[in-house]
Design a protein around this motif. Sequence first.
Motif, PDB file in Angstrom:
ATOM      1  N   PHE A 128       0.601  -1.406   0.328  1.00 25.46           N
ATOM      2  CA  PHE A 128      -0.130   0.187  -0.298  1.00 25.46           C
ATOM      3  C   PHE A 128       1.072   1.178   0.283  1.00 25.46           C
ATOM      4  N   GLY A 129       1.098   1.490  -1.008  1.00 22.21           N
ATOM      5  CA  GLY A 129       1.530   3.522  -1.235  1.00 22.21           C
ATOM      6  C   GLY A 129       0.640   3.765  -1.254  1.00 22.21           C
ATOM      7  N   GLY A 130       1.353   5.810  -0.948  1.00 21.94           N
ATOM      8  CA  GLY A 130       0.524   7.125  -0.689  1.00 21.94           C
ATOM      9  C   GLY A 130      -0.115   7.126   0.155  1.00 21.94           C
ATOM     10  N   GLY A 131       0.018   6.411   1.193  1.00 22.43           N
ATOM     11  CA  GLY A 131      -0.361   6.391   2.665  1.00 22.43           C
ATOM     12  C   GLY A 131      -1.635   6.601   2.803  1.00 22.43           C
ATOM     13  N   THR A 132      -2.534   7.552   3.471  1.00 26.26           N
ATOM     14  CA  THR A 132      -4.048   7.726   3.526  1.00 26.26           C
ATOM     15  C   THR A 132      -4.670   8.191   2.591  1.00 26.26           C
ATOM     16  N   GLY A 133      -3.290   9.043   1.468  1.00 25.50           N
ATOM     17  CA  GLY A 133      -3.941  10.181   0.482  1.00 25.50           C
ATOM     18  C   GLY A 133      -4.092  11.315   1.386  1.00 25.50           C
ATOM     19  N   ASN A 134      -3.870  11.098   2.287  1.00 22.37           N
ATOM     20  CA  ASN A 134      -4.918  12.827   3.157  1.00 22.37           C
ATOM     21  C   ASN A 134      -3.439  13.064   3.443  1.00 22.37           C
ATOM     22  N   PRO A 135      -2.880  14.647   3.254  1.00 16.19           N
ATOM     23  CA  PRO A 135      -2.261  14.841   4.123  1.00 16.19           C
ATOM     24  C   PRO A 135      -2.130  15.019   5.070  1.00 16.19           C
ATOM     25  N   TYR A 136      -0.820  15.338   6.432  1.00 18.60           N
ATOM     26  CA  TYR A 136      -1.320  15.570   7.938  1.00 18.60           C
ATOM     27  C   TYR A 136      -1.624  13.864   8.637  1.00 18.60           C
ATOM     28  N   PHE A 137      -1.553  13.435   8.068  1.00 19.79           N
ATOM     29  CA  PHE A 137      -1.649  11.770   7.823  1.00 19.79           C
ATOM     30  C   PHE A 137      -0.529  11.131   7.989  1.00 19.79           C
ATOM     31  N   THR A 138       0.450  10.370   9.045  1.00 21.78           N
ATOM     32  CA  THR A 138       1.134   9.435   8.838  1.00 21.78           C
ATOM     33  C   THR A 138       1.300   8.016   8.138  1.00 21.78           C
ATOM     34  N   THR A 139       1.936   7.531   7.594  1.00 22.56           N
ATOM     35  CA  THR A 139       1.826   6.076   7.373  1.00 22.56           C
ATOM     36  C   THR A 139       1.906   4.951   8.190  1.00 22.56           C
ATOM     37  N   ASP A 140       2.413   5.696   9.715  1.00 25.14           N
ATOM     38  CA  ASP A 140       2.148   4.785  10.493  1.00 25.14           C
ATOM     39  C   ASP A 140       0.533   4.425  11.070  1.00 25.14           C
ATOM     40  N   SER A 141      -0.733   5.740  10.951  1.00 30.19           N
ATOM     41  CA  SER A 141      -1.705   5.950  10.939  1.00 30.19           C
ATOM     42  C   SER A 141      -2.110   5.185   9.480  1.00 30.19           C
ATOM     43  N   ALA A 142      -1.725   5.562   8.204  1.00 28.01           N
ATOM     44  CA  ALA A 142      -1.958   3.964   6.989  1.00 28.01           C
ATOM     45  C   ALA A 142      -1.819   2.719   7.184  1.00 28.01           C
TER      46      ALA A 142
END
Length: 235
Positions: A128-142
């Motif tokens: 899974f790339g691109g994090g959550t797709g939202n700024p202010y959220f880390t890849t931990d959150s993703a």
Amino acid sequence: MQYKRILLKLSGEALMGEQQYGIDAHRLSEYAEDIKAVIEKGIEVAIVIGGGNIFRGLSGASQGMDRVQGDHMGMLATVINGLALQSALELQGVETRLQSAIKINEVAEPFIRRRAIRHLEKGRVVIFGGGTGNPYFTTDSAAVLRAIEVKADVILKGTRVDGIYTSDPEKDKTATKFDSISFNDVLSKGLKVMDTTAFTLSQENELPIVVFDMNTRGNLMKIVSGENIGTVVNV
């Protein structure tokens, strides 16, 4: 095997190996070999990888860059790392799919939950790339979000430290390691496992986290085999 489906969280910095920047091909190959060994045992593997070896939005913002722009650059960095890991896995003969939270149709599928689950059921590694797709959220959150969405049994957070300690073991030689710890104790002791948003989401969904040293060969296999490696965070 201890788990059927895992979400492996890797930091971008881990891909640097001994370098100061970028991607270390040798480290990438080692990760791919360890992941392949787990796949061959019938474990379903999803992966979220950070982008800190290329760009980190928060550090860009600290230098005057617009935070949203910086975070989007960080998301693109995670896709670059995802492509690199995909290539390394396929060189090992492992079937993979790269899904991105931001649309880059020429290089990655869009994230579609049911499609991701189907890939996992077929024995493919889903990155899974691109994090959550939202700024202010880390890849931990993703990582936590995707783990919940694909119904993973556990989040395995691969770091360069072999678990959670009472303090930073690289700075404090008297620090002691926890074999297991509850979510509440992590919060009350002020220990750093993930950012608060990710950690709270994991706690609310009763999704255990295992923090372990990914750079020691064979550790990933030991964890899925049920050995007491790293630190387990659970309810």
